[in-house]
Design an enzyme around this catalytic site. Structure first.
Site, PDB file in Angstrom:
ATOM      1  N   ARG A 125       0.976  -1.135  -0.234  1.00 54.71           N
ATOM      2  CA  ARG A 125       0.107  -0.084   0.049  1.00 54.71           C
ATOM      3  C   ARG A 125       0.944   1.309  -0.036  1.00 54.71           C
ATOM      4  O   ARG A 125       0.650   2.179  -0.627  1.00 54.71           O
ATOM      5  CB  ARG A 125      -0.866   0.133   1.194  1.00 54.71           C
TER       6      ARG A 125
ATOM      7  N   GLY B 208      10.703  16.439  10.955  1.00 57.79           N
ATOM      8  CA  GLY B 208       9.689  15.314  10.637  1.00 57.79           C
ATOM      9  C   GLY B 208       8.468  15.952  10.815  1.00 57.79           C
ATOM     10  O   GLY B 208       7.739  16.296   9.904  1.00 57.79           O
TER      11      GLY B 208
ATOM     12  N   ASN C  62      -2.628  14.839   2.785  1.00 55.16           N
ATOM     13  CA  ASN C  62      -3.981  14.489   3.092  1.00 55.16           C
ATOM     14  C   ASN C  62      -4.527  13.514   2.047  1.00 55.16           C
ATOM     15  O   ASN C  62      -5.237  12.522   2.651  1.00 55.16           O
ATOM     16  CB  ASN C  62      -4.901  16.106   2.922  1.00 55.16           C
TER      17      ASN C  62
ATOM     18  N   ALA D 144      -2.784  11.120   0.727  1.00 58.31           N
ATOM     19  CA  ALA D 144      -2.108   9.682   1.368  1.00 58.31           C
ATOM     20  C   ALA D 144      -2.591   9.173   2.688  1.00 58.31           C
ATOM     21  O   ALA D 144      -2.916   8.086   2.698  1.00 58.31           O
ATOM     22  CB  ALA D 144      -0.436   9.870   1.405  1.00 58.31           C
TER      23      ALA D 144
ATOM     24  N   ASP E 278      -1.396 -11.919  20.746  1.00 58.97           N
ATOM     25  CA  ASP E 278      -1.409 -12.652  22.149  1.00 58.97           C
ATOM     26  C   ASP E 278      -2.229 -13.768  21.850  1.00 58.97           C
ATOM     27  O   ASP E 278      -2.030 -14.874  22.665  1.00 58.97           O
ATOM     28  CB  ASP E 278      -2.311 -11.558  23.017  1.00 58.97           C
TER      29      ASP E 278
ATOM     30  N   GLU F 183       3.579  10.012   8.132  1.00 58.77           N
ATOM     31  CA  GLU F 183       2.401  11.004   7.594  1.00 58.77           C
ATOM     32  C   GLU F 183       1.662  11.590   8.794  1.00 58.77           C
ATOM     33  O   GLU F 183       0.439  11.638   8.488  1.00 58.77           O
ATOM     34  CB  GLU F 183       1.577  10.325   6.390  1.00 58.77           C
TER      35      GLU F 183
END
Length: 388
Positions: free
Chosen positions: A94, A141, A244, A246, A340, A367
């Site tokens: 993706r 970042g 936005n 992505a 778990d 992102e």
């Protein structure tokens, strides 16, 4: 393990058009038959399965919700379903499609000249040219406005200097969308592979998104012609609009990872026996499975409504932040609960759970981190900016 046939507790399929269901099935079949059998081996050796790129292009996955220039022109719910099915295979699948379409083809489509569109978009839609998005830097970042990459005008050219880091597709990209500070503000530039002074270096040793190429871009006085500038946008509006797009895909993609983990845990719990009965017969296991199903169903409703708003042209970035924050956070919790339930088997690659869990740690960060999206929504509802 039983074959995957979807998770639809609230009959949301009734809301999908026949075309949307067909697109989902096409991508689901592609992931099952062509991606799933090879993804673990690529994850193990930190490599993206580049042999899948022509098939992705053939299926219309690159720039799928863009119109013209060889793009498929699907609606946004269809594009969301594409992202869901790809990430059910692996976040790297993706991510590759998201970067190609939302972060690279979208800014050319939205802000480029007609010549730039004609040159690059048909090639990118066909998978014959790969793109990367150069925004994040080693020291910047969450605050891209502090970027240190500079582009200075020099006659008929621009000269770019700086470093970008954590760039998906970096070393295989034919074209990089590089954002840089100029005398006019932050601008976007098309930088072609092989331009003197432009180099890429892959980041190795990742424990997450291993089936994805992540690179550093180095621009050492890279000279590009003036027509490499994206003329249609100035300032952070440009890169933020791409993010936005992505993030919308991530909202759906995270559901895909959650679906894979839930399906694996449910199948395992029905088959695995302890104390003379299946794990699924124990109250605490049922509680975990019910919680997973509940959060998936809520996430599906968020994603579907978000897609409707996007197709209506009414989508606000803060709404995307809410859905990205929720769906990724809940998908990560679902992955941990599935791990778990599987016990020791949850950490081996016989099952996809640990791979999804590790991948989601990155999806939760890139992102826009969970905390940054919290503050974006907080600013929207209170009118007070707590980011600065």
């Amino acid at each position: 393990m039983t074959p995957f046939d979807g998770v639809d507790y609230y009959a949301l399929d009734d809301l999908l058009t026949p075309e949307e269901r067909m697109i989902r099935k096409t991508v689901r079949d592609f992931v099952e038959r062509e991606a799933a059998p090879i993804i673990e081996s690529h994850h193990a050796r930190e490599a993206f399965p580049q042999q899948l790129i022509p098939r992705m292009a053939e299926l219309g996955l690159f720039g799928a919700n863009l119109k013209g220039y060889g793009c498929a022109g699907f609606n946004n719910i269809s594009y969301g379903l594409i992202c869901q099915e790809l990430e059910r295979g692996d976040s790297g699948l993706r991510s590759m499609v998201s970067v190609q379409g939302s972060l690279c083809m979208h800014p050319i489509h939205a802000y480029g000249t007609e010549a730039q569109k004609q040159r690059w978009l048909p090639l990118m839609a066909a998978g014959k040219a790969i793109g990367c998005f150069g925004l994040t830097e080693p020291d910047h970042g969450s605050d891209p406005g502090g970027m240190e990459t500079r582009a200075r005008s020099d006659g008929t050219d621009y000269v770019l200097s700086g470093t970008k880091r954590w760039i998906t597709n970096g070393s295989i990209a034919d074209i990089a969308i590089v954002w840089a500070q100029t005398s006019d503000g932050i601008r976007g530039f098309l930088v072609e592979k092989g331009t003197p002074g432009f180099s890429t270096h892959d980041i190795k040793g990742k424990f997450s998104l291993r089936a994805s190429i992540t690179s550093e871009l180095v621009l050492d006085d890279v000279r590009v012609p003036r027509d490499s500038l994206l003329p249609g946008v100035v300032g952070l509006k440009g890169p933020f609009s791409c993010l936005n797009q992505a993030r919308y895909g991530i909202v759906w993609g995270a559901l895909g990872a959650a679906l894979a983990c839930y399906h694996t845990a449910l199948s395992y719990a029905k088959e695995r026996r302890q104390f003379d009965k299946p794990l699924a017969g124990f109250q605490l296991v049922q509680q975990k499975l019910v919680h997973m199903l509940t959060e998936i169903t809520k996430g599906q409703l968020l994603a579907y409504r978000l897609g409707q708003l996007k197709d209506l042209g009414r989508l606000r970035p803060e709404q995307v932040s809410l859905a990205k924050r929720n769906n990724v956070g809940q998908a990560l919790e679902i992955a941990r609960l599935a791990r778990d339930i599987l016990g020791a088997n949850g950490i081996v690659n016989d099952y996809p759970v640990i791979r999804h869990m590790l991948n989601l740690e990155t999806v939760n960060t890139y992102e826009g981190t969970h905390d940054m999206h919290t503050l974006i929504i907080g600013r929207d509802i209170t009118g007070e900016d707590a980011i600065r």
